[in-house]
Scaffold this active site. Sequence first.
Site, PDB file in Angstrom:
ATOM      1  N   GLY A  57      10.281  -1.774   0.628  1.00 52.37           N
ATOM      2  CA  GLY A  57       8.917  -1.640   0.124  1.00 52.37           C
ATOM      3  C   GLY A  57       7.905  -2.377   0.979  1.00 52.37           C
TER       4      GLY A  57
ATOM      5  N   ASP B 126       7.393  -2.269   4.442  1.00 52.57           N
ATOM      6  CA  ASP B 126       7.902  -1.475   5.558  1.00 52.57           C
ATOM      7  C   ASP B 126       7.942  -2.164   6.924  1.00 52.57           C
ATOM      8  OD1 ASP B 126       7.391   0.090   3.358  1.00 52.57           O
ATOM      9  OD2 ASP B 126       6.299   1.635   4.434  1.00 52.57           O
TER      10      ASP B 126
ATOM     11  N   GLU C  60      -5.525  -0.273  -1.147  1.00 51.81           N
ATOM     12  CA  GLU C  60      -4.072  -0.486  -1.086  1.00 51.81           C
ATOM     13  C   GLU C  60      -3.762  -1.951  -0.719  1.00 51.81           C
ATOM     14  OE1 GLU C  60      -2.410   2.032   1.907  1.00 51.81           O
ATOM     15  OE2 GLU C  60      -0.324   1.748   1.253  1.00 51.81           O
TER      16      GLU C  60
END
Length: 431
Positions: A170, A172, A401
């Site tokens: 998660g 990355d 994000e």
Amino acid sequence: MTNQTSDSSSLAALRARSQQVLRDNDRGGYTVPSAKLYPFQWNWDAGVTALGWMSFDEPRAWQELRMLFRGQWDNGLVPHIVFHQHADSYFPGPDQWGVPHTPPTSSISQPPLLATMVRLMLERAADRAGAEAAARELLPKLVASHRWWYRERDPAQSGLVASFHPWESGVDNSPAWDAPLAVVPPATRTYQRRDTQLVNAAQRPHKAEYDRFLALVDLFRELDFDGAKIYAQSPYRVADFGLNAILQRATLDLAALCRQYGQAEGAAELDAHAARARPALLGCWSESLQQYVSRDLITGQPLERRVHSGFLAWYARLDDPRHDALLRSSLAGWLERAPFGLASTHPDAPQFEPQRYWRGPVWPHFNWLIAEGCAHYGMADLHDRLRDDTQRLLQGAGLYEYFNPHTGEGYGGDNFSWTAAIALHWLDSPR
Ligand code: GLC
């Protein structure tokens, strides 16, 4: 207006905006993380997002998880992406993964926080009967997924499960994966990334990383998704401290759920896994960095990088007073190094890049995972600091994000689902 009134009106605006983001990203029972950048359903996003839905639409919250489990494989794997409907704006899509499943899915998983989310959702539910029915329905699927992790990813019963791909963590492009990823032979075929057409490339992983991400996707397909073959042949095999901490917490929660629903045997099996994992997790402590770190399972070397997943020890309930005290002062110091904490990589680390994805930016849901552990261990000051910093970011920049820890600028996808979900969850939590 007094400060208090302006605060409460801006928190009300944050709530309304966050609900709107989830509604806008709803694709009929599942929520895409971001309309263009991530147009499918992602595993750990779905767990966090369900918690957000819980604050204003309970049936829809449970539906999120039901939809995710439509992607579960017969062997128990809950894939990291479920491709419910066609979309062109993401690479690699279902044709690249090549998984023979309906609906199509990826072939790897993601940090398994679902059982913990179910337990938190049950605690919050106003509709008790609806929640109990949903939890009973989800329970065997969750147990199957935990069995998959232990069976397929820790065949030697070491107490730590392996991840086969940085996407599985998660986080990355975390600096923690630089060394193990560097030895993966890169894909040489040509391909077209979509992410860098949608987001400034300086905020996304480098091409050298993507070439290796893709090579691993190709390898899993070539090995027919056979867990034993991949375990033996994958050039990337890592014991990710963050993933294992999240699994540990979820196992404790799942055991509690099994007990609650009269499944004593399932509970005992999960307790045994948790008992094996705890010393292995404690063994991830790095004396030189004074934090927990991941390990390369191919070389056996610790991955000594100052990344924020080490603080998930509290979320995992590891209970080690000496480590906890050291971690506490480390977290306080880390937060002092940037006005909008918590930087995902320590701002003094040479790998720190304040705008590049998991190499420095602040991630709201990760702040919440860490803060949840702080609250549990009575560190209300650190919990409140993480919550207030997060709210300030969202109010200032929007529901992005991830964020620059120095400037508070928002990056990546806008109107992002788990960002909205965490805003809602925190707004509903007692102060
Ligand atoms: C990125 C993130 C991952 C997340 C996904 C969808 O790949 O690194 O953690 O699940 O986007 O939001």
